[in-house]
Design a protein around this motif. Sequence first.
Motif, PDB file in Angstrom:
ATOM      1  N   LEU A  39      99.199  74.189  48.684  1.00  0.00           N
ATOM      2  CA  LEU A  39      98.586  72.925  48.290  1.00  0.00           C
ATOM      3  C   LEU A  39      97.099  73.010  48.586  1.00  0.00           C
ATOM      4  O   LEU A  39      96.692  73.050  49.753  1.00  0.00           O
ATOM      5  N   ILE A  40      96.277  73.079  47.532  1.00  0.00           N
ATOM      6  CA  ILE A  40      94.826  73.182  47.697  1.00  0.00           C
ATOM      7  C   ILE A  40      94.161  72.221  46.722  1.00  0.00           C
ATOM      8  O   ILE A  40      94.450  72.240  45.519  1.00  0.00           O
ATOM      9  N   ASP A  41      93.268  71.393  47.229  1.00  0.00           N
ATOM     10  CA  ASP A  41      92.566  70.431  46.382  1.00  0.00           C
ATOM     11  C   ASP A  41      91.631  71.148  45.411  1.00  0.00           C
ATOM     12  O   ASP A  41      91.218  72.288  45.641  1.00  0.00           O
ATOM     13  N   ASN A  42      91.291  70.453  44.332  1.00  0.00           N
ATOM     14  CA  ASN A  42      90.343  71.006  43.378  1.00  0.00           C
ATOM     15  C   ASN A  42      88.976  71.214  44.032  1.00  0.00           C
ATOM     16  O   ASN A  42      88.605  70.488  44.970  1.00  0.00           O
ATOM     17  N   ALA A  43      88.262  72.188  43.494  1.00  0.00           N
ATOM     18  CA  ALA A  43      86.930  72.489  44.032  1.00  0.00           C
ATOM     19  C   ALA A  43      85.922  71.475  43.502  1.00  0.00           C
ATOM     20  O   ALA A  43      85.640  71.436  42.307  1.00  0.00           O
ATOM     21  N   MET A  44      85.385  70.656  44.411  1.00  0.00           N
ATOM     22  CA  MET A  44      84.410  69.624  44.021  1.00  0.00           C
ATOM     23  C   MET A  44      83.247  69.614  45.003  1.00  0.00           C
ATOM     24  O   MET A  44      83.459  69.623  46.220  1.00  0.00           O
TER      25      MET A  44
ATOM     26  N   VAL B 190      98.629  55.937  34.775  1.00  0.00           N
ATOM     27  CA  VAL B 190     100.066  55.864  35.028  1.00  0.00           C
ATOM     28  C   VAL B 190     100.536  57.117  35.757  1.00  0.00           C
ATOM     29  O   VAL B 190     101.596  57.124  36.380  1.00  0.00           O
ATOM     30  N   ARG B 191      99.771  58.191  35.673  1.00  0.00           N
ATOM     31  CA  ARG B 191     100.069  59.421  36.403  1.00  0.00           C
ATOM     32  C   ARG B 191      98.768  60.196  36.568  1.00  0.00           C
ATOM     33  O   ARG B 191      97.866  60.106  35.751  1.00  0.00           O
ATOM     34  N   GLU B 192      98.683  60.943  37.636  1.00  0.00           N
ATOM     35  CA  GLU B 192      97.544  61.818  37.899  1.00  0.00           C
ATOM     36  C   GLU B 192      98.037  62.989  38.723  1.00  0.00           C
ATOM     37  O   GLU B 192      99.093  62.914  39.366  1.00  0.00           O
ATOM     38  N   GLY B 193      97.265  64.051  38.721  1.00  0.00           N
ATOM     39  CA  GLY B 193      97.524  65.153  39.632  1.00  0.00           C
ATOM     40  C   GLY B 193      96.613  64.969  40.830  1.00  0.00           C
ATOM     41  O   GLY B 193      97.019  64.549  41.913  1.00  0.00           O
ATOM     42  N   CYS B 194      95.360  65.267  40.608  1.00  0.00           N
ATOM     43  CA  CYS B 194      94.327  65.065  41.618  1.00  0.00           C
ATOM     44  C   CYS B 194      93.214  64.324  40.897  1.00  0.00           C
ATOM     45  O   CYS B 194      92.456  64.925  40.147  1.00  0.00           O
ATOM     46  N   HIS B 195      93.121  63.010  41.058  1.00  0.00           N
ATOM     47  CA  HIS B 195      92.198  62.220  40.249  1.00  0.00           C
ATOM     48  C   HIS B 195      90.757  62.425  40.712  1.00  0.00           C
ATOM     49  O   HIS B 195      90.257  61.741  41.598  1.00  0.00           O
ATOM     50  N   VAL B 196      90.111  63.391  40.050  1.00  0.00           N
ATOM     51  CA  VAL B 196      88.757  63.779  40.448  1.00  0.00           C
ATOM     52  C   VAL B 196      87.794  62.605  40.333  1.00  0.00           C
ATOM     53  O   VAL B 196      86.937  62.397  41.198  1.00  0.00           O
TER      54      VAL B 196
ATOM     55  N   THR C 138      87.224  65.428  53.502  1.00  0.00           N
ATOM     56  CA  THR C 138      88.547  65.883  53.060  1.00  0.00           C
ATOM     57  C   THR C 138      88.488  66.755  51.809  1.00  0.00           C
ATOM     58  O   THR C 138      89.150  67.805  51.745  1.00  0.00           O
ATOM     59  N   TRP C 139      87.667  66.368  50.827  1.00  0.00           N
ATOM     60  CA  TRP C 139      87.723  67.023  49.519  1.00  0.00           C
ATOM     61  C   TRP C 139      86.447  67.761  49.133  1.00  0.00           C
ATOM     62  O   TRP C 139      86.396  68.373  48.065  1.00  0.00           O
ATOM     63  N   ASP C 140      85.437  67.701  49.942  1.00  0.00           N
ATOM     64  CA  ASP C 140      84.184  68.373  49.577  1.00  0.00           C
ATOM     65  C   ASP C 140      84.386  69.889  49.598  1.00  0.00           C
ATOM     66  O   ASP C 140      85.203  70.425  50.361  1.00  0.00           O
ATOM     67  N   TRP C 141      83.622  70.588  48.781  1.00  0.00           N
ATOM     68  CA  TRP C 141      83.798  72.031  48.616  1.00  0.00           C
ATOM     69  C   TRP C 141      83.670  72.821  49.918  1.00  0.00           C
ATOM     70  O   TRP C 141      84.453  73.762  50.139  1.00  0.00           O
ATOM     71  N   PRO C 142      82.746  72.529  50.817  1.00  0.00           N
ATOM     72  CA  PRO C 142      82.703  73.286  52.081  1.00  0.00           C
ATOM     73  C   PRO C 142      84.016  73.230  52.860  1.00  0.00           C
ATOM     74  O   PRO C 142      84.348  74.168  53.581  1.00  0.00           O
ATOM     75  N   ILE C 143      84.777  72.135  52.696  1.00  0.00           N
ATOM     76  CA  ILE C 143      86.079  72.019  53.354  1.00  0.00           C
ATOM     77  C   ILE C 143      87.142  72.793  52.570  1.00  0.00           C
ATOM     78  O   ILE C 143      87.879  73.616  53.116  1.00  0.00           O
ATOM     79  N   VAL C 144      87.208  72.539  51.273  1.00  0.00           N
ATOM     80  CA  VAL C 144      88.249  73.134  50.423  1.00  0.00           C
ATOM     81  C   VAL C 144      88.054  74.635  50.275  1.00  0.00           C
ATOM     82  O   VAL C 144      89.027  75.396  50.167  1.00  0.00           O
TER      83      VAL C 144
END
Length: 710
Positions: free
Chosen positions: A503-508, A615-621, A692-698
């Motif tokens: 489980l890895i968040d998108n790169a943002m 109604v559905r999302e994966g990782c709502h950027v 949580t989701w910033d690129w330096p973390i992910v």
Amino acid sequence: MTNVLFIASVRPQLGVFADSVRKFRAAGAKTYLAGTFHLEPVAEDLAATELDGTHQLPRNLNFRSTALRRKARMAPGGMKVWMQTERDGVLRRLARKADVLVALDAGAVYTVWRLAQYYRVEEAHFGLAPALKAVDRVKAKGSTAGRGVLPPMDVVKQNVRRSVDGLPATVMRHATARPVMRSTVGARMWRTAVTAPGVPPKVRIATSRYVAEGMQWAGRTSGAALALAAAASKIPDLGLKAQLLDEAVMKELAKGLNPRDLDKAVAAQLAHADAQFAAGDHEKASFALDRALFLGFHRVLHIDQLSSPLAKDAQGFVEPLYRSKVMGVMKRPQGRKTPAAPAPKDRPLRLLVTTSANDNFLHHILDRYGNHQGVELRYLDLAAQKALKRIAWAGRRVLEDRLAGGTSTYQEEVERLMRPYLDWADTVFLDWSVGPAAMLTTIDPGDTRIVVRLHSYEAFTRWPHMTDFSRIDDLIYVAPHVKDLVESLVPMLRGDSAPRAHLIDNAMDLSGFARPKPADARFNLGLVGISQVAKDPMWAVDVLRRLREKDERYRLLLVGGDMNPKTSRATRDYRRQFDKEIAPLIEEGVVLKLGPTDDVPSALAEIGVILSSSVREGCHVGLMEGAASAAVPVARDWPFYAGKPNSARTLYPEGWVVGSTEEAAQRILETTATEEAWQNAGKLASEYALSTWDWPIVSKAFDRLFLGEE
């Protein structure tokens, strides 16, 4: 005066025709001839017939689309004539004024039938003798007396019986006209006709297709589908049954409807595939299986509507699919001869990053490992090379290769084109688990490690069911609820041969979104991304209306391109309704459509509340970026996943997620009640997003995955 229009696909016997025209004129008729044969060489002879007019119809399809010409090559002669003539404006004007239509030869019958249905002329016939009698009947009752009148039921019954027993196109005008098909009695009569016992399969199929066309012209799409499905139930041949049910389902899908006979159509294709596979015909088996998967995972069912059969019972939806023999072969793991080699210690890791056209979530990954001293990076866009693009999306060829036991020419082609890349790379990172993943797993990767990332969209497509996950070492999911859904759908992901799951968040890069907001942004709601039905922007409009009942300062800013109405009828219908809803609000200045932009941080600087209305999302950027910008996040409890072990409520902090538009409006009113409350709520959201989701973390998670670094 009675107007008679003759239609011919071949040159008539002009002497006989001239005598007949004189008889029609003597009966008080005006006569016109439209033909697809070359009129100019016989212009003088035609002039001698004393016709009131002639018209040269298109003689071929040379100036029409390649797709239509290809379709015409496979169509019966009569349908080819219709394809040539259906767009001819002069023909339609003549037919609109005609009281009697006459097909002079068999090739013109289908065209006469179609025109008779569309314009509801008094009578339509094949041949001169019955047409001449029709002129007398029309004169006797008046030229327009019968238009639009439902024929007597005994006429309908007679024509039903005759059309089933004979060639339907020559006698079906009255029994399939719009008035009949629009009536419950007439439609029921035809459904009975297509299931009549003792009818030869070819005649039954032809009849059902004519009936389906008539019903569709009468606005009965589901009736058209029902006619085809009813006929299919009486066809013993598995291939023909599957074909008719396929046509039935596609009638409704084309109108954005959920087909009533979808299960039957998929089952029929699977039965046909199983039979062909047992007979050793892997090509026909793969065609049938491809259609079964295409229908079962059609985007109208799962993507272009606000719900999906997968929302209720995903595993139950695919169980019938996996009971087939052919899908038993597909889920059988082929494995790899040697395990993936560990990352090298004495040189940089050779990392191949690849996708097909969609690199939306790769930019930060490419930047990081393109400048990493421990990585030698190469990037491959499969869509940029014709040969690679062709094999990357060849779904049916993938199926045929698997059913044939991996001995196809397709596998040889994949091996030849992809082996140089596999031999170079230590690790392949393939973004999106779609066609390229299915393609790549048709060959043994050797000791190269294969990593695939699955977002959310893929779960609603057929591609995971065509992929051999035993040849993938690591599978990345962007969220727990996506992992739950995909593993419930794909049996191979629940077995011993399943890849390691991550489980890895998108790169943002979220740090650039934290910009100062003007004070009046507090009342600006924002929605980033409205290009899909699943985004359900009408939910956001409902929230806006509820807010404006309390305070008229609230506005809604829409960022992103519109839904493409060409995607599907379901998308077009939603887009039309949405445009209608927001038109007066745009005029008032309450809703602002900002359109697509490459500078999302600047757009978010004007937004004080960021919404997720999906109604559905994966990782709502869009929501995550909005939160990073210090907009107050308000996420709908995505209905597709609501109440399940993992959902929007487990992905986001407590308080961000709401269960209704009323609850959304209440949260917004509370958090924006004062400028201080709004700023404090936005600050907390930004801190959470950046930590949580910033690129330096992910990026650390990607380092661990690729390099084993802690």
